[in-house]
Design an enzyme around this catalytic site. Structure first.
Site, mmCIF file in Angstrom:
data_model
loop_
_atom_site.group_PDB
_atom_site.id
_atom_site.type_symbol
_atom_site.label_atom_id
_atom_site.label_comp_id
_atom_site.label_asym_id
_atom_site.label_seq_id
_atom_site.Cartn_x
_atom_site.Cartn_y
_atom_site.Cartn_z
ATOM 1 N N ARG A 87 2.403 -7.878 8.182
ATOM 2 C CA ARG A 87 2.243 -6.984 6.827
ATOM 3 C C ARG A 87 2.561 -5.321 7.460
ATOM 4 O O ARG A 87 3.038 -4.714 6.775
ATOM 5 C CB ARG A 87 0.925 -7.145 6.227
ATOM 6 N N HIS A 92 4.847 -2.811 5.582
ATOM 7 C CA HIS A 92 4.354 -1.270 5.337
ATOM 8 C C HIS A 92 4.831 -0.273 6.163
ATOM 9 O O HIS A 92 5.102 0.939 5.693
ATOM 10 C CB HIS A 92 2.907 -1.295 5.301
ATOM 11 N N ASP A 93 5.458 -0.510 7.424
ATOM 12 C CA ASP A 93 5.960 0.485 8.141
ATOM 13 C C ASP A 93 7.462 0.725 7.578
ATOM 14 O O ASP A 93 7.736 2.013 7.410
ATOM 15 C CB ASP A 93 6.255 0.035 9.354
ATOM 16 N N VAL A 130 8.460 2.707 4.331
ATOM 17 C CA VAL A 130 7.805 4.125 4.400
ATOM 18 C C VAL A 130 8.650 4.867 5.473
ATOM 19 O O VAL A 130 8.241 4.771 6.570
ATOM 20 C CB VAL A 130 6.288 4.383 4.376
ATOM 21 N N ASP A 137 9.912 3.022 11.529
ATOM 22 C CA ASP A 137 9.885 4.213 12.535
ATOM 23 C C ASP A 137 8.582 4.123 12.966
ATOM 24 O O ASP A 137 8.056 5.215 13.892
ATOM 25 C CB ASP A 137 10.010 5.491 11.999
ATOM 26 N N SER A 196 5.932 4.965 12.033
ATOM 27 C CA SER A 196 4.875 6.143 11.044
ATOM 28 C C SER A 196 3.575 5.592 10.742
ATOM 29 O O SER A 196 2.633 6.287 10.772
ATOM 30 C CB SER A 196 5.806 6.692 10.002
ATOM 31 N N GLU A 202 -0.828 7.546 7.286
ATOM 32 C CA GLU A 202 -0.526 6.538 6.122
ATOM 33 C C GLU A 202 -1.581 5.468 6.096
ATOM 34 O O GLU A 202 -1.550 4.604 5.028
ATOM 35 C CB GLU A 202 0.968 5.766 6.418
ATOM 36 N N ASN A 259 -3.279 0.890 2.079
ATOM 37 C CA ASN A 259 -3.574 0.628 3.484
ATOM 38 C C ASN A 259 -5.085 0.734 3.835
ATOM 39 O O ASN A 259 -5.517 -0.084 4.649
ATOM 40 C CB ASN A 259 -2.750 1.451 4.448
ATOM 41 N N HIS A 305 3.455 -14.337 2.004
ATOM 42 C CA HIS A 305 2.099 -14.540 1.498
ATOM 43 C C HIS A 305 1.517 -15.952 1.649
ATOM 44 O O HIS A 305 0.515 -16.464 1.219
ATOM 45 C CB HIS A 305 2.004 -14.213 -0.084
ATOM 46 N N THR A 306 2.227 -16.768 2.222
ATOM 47 C CA THR A 306 2.237 -18.346 2.710
ATOM 48 C C THR A 306 0.878 -18.125 3.777
ATOM 49 O O THR A 306 0.412 -19.290 4.018
ATOM 50 C CB THR A 306 3.439 -18.967 3.121
ATOM 51 N N ASP A 331 4.802 -21.960 5.742
ATOM 52 C CA ASP A 331 5.463 -22.976 5.001
ATOM 53 C C ASP A 331 5.816 -22.737 3.468
ATOM 54 O O ASP A 331 5.690 -21.504 2.999
ATOM 55 C CB ASP A 331 4.721 -24.249 4.862
#
Ligand code: HEM
Ligand code: NAG
Length: 338
Positions: free
Chosen positions: A68, A72-73, A76, A80, A82, A94, A100, A198-199, A259
Site C-alpha cells: 500500500r 500511496h507514494d 502523489v 518519489d 514523498s 503526507e 494515511n 486487497h487480497t 490469490d
C-alpha cells in the site's frame, strides 16, 4: 572523396539507425531499468527481502502494508518517496493526510531496509526504489506473481499534503475512481487488477461503518451486501462507534495469501469496501463497466497475476525523478542537508 566516405558512412548509418531504435525503445520503457543497481548495490534485492522476511515474522500484515505504501507514494507527486517524509518546518507530511493518518503503516520496516542498505552501499539506493522493491517482494512472499522491478528513481525533496488528501477514497464512486487511475494512464484492467492487492491486509471499521448501518444517509445497510457477510462484519464493527479502528480482513477466505479469491468475494457481494464492491455493481443495481474484468480475474488467477504484474510496473513508472532531479535520501524521513 565521395567513394572513400561512402563505405564508412554505410555502417555508420546502420549504427545510427540502431541507436535511434534503441532510444525509441528506451523511451517507451521509461528511463528506469531492472539492472540499475547491478554494479552499485548488487545485493539490493536480497537485502530488502531479508528485512521484510524478518519483519513479517512478528507482524504478518507487513507485506500488505508495504504494498500500500508504494501505491500511496506513486499516486502523489509520482513514485518519489514523498510519502515517507515526516513533518519538517513548513513541510506538511503526507502521513497526516486523511487517507494515511492512523492508516498507512510499515514505516519502521522501510527505515530498517534503508539502514541495511546504507551500511551495504551508502548513498546509493533511493527510498522510492525501496518502496517499489518492497512491494514486489511482499507480493511474492504472499504467494503472488513476481516481476522485474524497474529501478533508478530518485527521491523528492517535498511532500504534497493536499495531493495525499486526494488519494482514491473508499467512498469515491466508480467513475471518480476510474478517473483517478486514468489520470495516470492506468486503464480499467489496471484499475481492477491493482485493487486486487486487497487480497491481503486489513481495513478499519470506520472505513466501512456506513455500509453496515447508514449507507448514503439512508439509515439502512448497503443493499448490495450479502446478508450473512453483513452480520459477520457487524459483530466486530459495532453500530455504536462509527470511528472504531477494529480491523477486518479485506479478503476473509485467505487473509494473508495473494490469490484471486478477492474477486470471487465481489461476485458474491462480499466486497468489504464500497470501492471494492463498486467494481461489480453500480448504485441502483446496474452492472458496472468494470464487472466483466472482475469476472475474468475471478475465473482465472493466471489472468489476474499477469495483469497485476503489468499494472504494478505501470504504476511504478508514474513520474519518476531521474538524472540529476531529486536526491538519494540518507534517511527516508528527511531530506538531506544542503
Ligand atoms: C480504488 C482504489 C483504492 C481504494 C479506495 C483503497 C482503499 C483502501 C482502504 C480504505 C484500506 C483500509 C485502510 C485502513 O483501514 O487503514 C486499504 C487497504 C489496503 N490497500 Fe487499498 N485502496 C485502493 C487501491 C489500492 C491499490 C491500488 C493497492 C496496491 C496496489 C492497495 C493496497 C492496499 C493494501 C495491501 C491494503 C491493506 C493494508 C494493510 O493491511 O496495512 N489499495 N485500501
Ligand atoms: C446517517 O448518515 C447521515 C448522512 O451521512 C448523517 O447525517 C446522519 O447523522 C447519520 N445517522 C446516524 C444515526 O448515524
Amino acid at each position: 572523396m565521395a567513394s572513400s566516405t561512402s563505405p564508412a558512412s554505410a555502417p555508420a548509418a546502420v549504427l545510427c539507425a540502431l541507436l535511434a531504435l534503441a532510444a525509441a525503445l528506451g523511451a517507451r520503457a521509461g528511463p528506469l531499468s531492472p539492472a540499475y543497481y547491478e554494479e552499485s548495490c548488487p545485493h539490493v534485492y536480497d537485502t530488502v527481502r531479508r528485512v521484510i522476511q524478518e519483519a513479517r515474522v512478528g507482524d504478518p500484515r507487513i507485506p500488505a502494508s508495504l504494498i500500500r505504501l508504494h501505491f500511496h507514494d506513486c499516486f502523489v507527486n509520482g513514485c518519489d518517496g514523498s510519502l515517507l517524509l515526516d513533518d519538517a518546518g513548513a513541510m506538511q507530511s503526507e502521513k497526516n493526510a486523511l487517507p494515511n493518518r492512523g492508516s498507512a503503516r510499515g514505516f519502521e520496516v522501510v527505515d530498517g531496509i534503508k539502514a541495511a542498505l546504507e551500511s551495504a552501499c551508502p548513498g546509493v539506493v533511493s527510498c522510492a526504489d525501496i518502496l517499489a522493491l518492497a512491494a514486489e517482494i511482499s507480493v511474492e512472499l504472499s504467494g503472488g506473481p513476481n516481476w522485474n522491478v524497474f529501478l533508478g528513481r530518485r527521491d523528492g525533496m517535498t511532500a504534497n499534503f493536499d495531493g495525499a488528501n486526494n488519494l482514491p477514497a473508499p467512498t469515491d464512486d466508480l467513475d471518480l475512481l476510474r478517473q483517478k487511475f486514468s489520470d495516470f494512464n492506468l486503464d480499467d484492467t489496471d484499475f481492477v487488477a491493482l485493487q486486487g492487492a486487497h487480497t491481503i491486509g486489513r481495513a478499519q471499521c470506520r472505513l466501512f461503518h456506513d455500509r453496515l448501518y447508514n449507507f448514503s444517509g439512508s439509515m439502512q445497510p448497503d443493499q448490495t451486501m450479502d446478508l450473512a457477510y453483513l452480520s459477520e462484519l457487524r459483530q466486530s464493527c459495532p453500530a455504536s462507534d462509527s470511528e472504531s479502528t477494529a480491523l477486518s480482513n479485506l479478503d476473509p477466505p485467505t487473509p494473508d495469501a495473494f490469490d484471486n479469491s478477492y474477486y470471487g468475494n465481489i461476485l458474491c457481494n462480499r466486497g468489504l469496501l464500497q470501492s471494492d464492491q463498486g467494481m461489480l455493481s453500480a448504485p441502483g443495481g446496474a452492472a458496472a463497466p468494470t464487472a466483466p474484468i472482475v469476472g475474468r480475474f475471478a475465473a482465472s488467477q493466471a489472468d489476474f497475476f499477469q495483469s497485476f504484474a503489468t499494472a504494478m510496473v505501470k504504476m511504478g513508472n508514474i513520474a519518476p525523478l531521474t538524472g540529476s532531479m531529486g536526491e538519494i535520501r540518507r534517511n527516508c524521513r528527511v531530506v538531506n542537508w544542503g
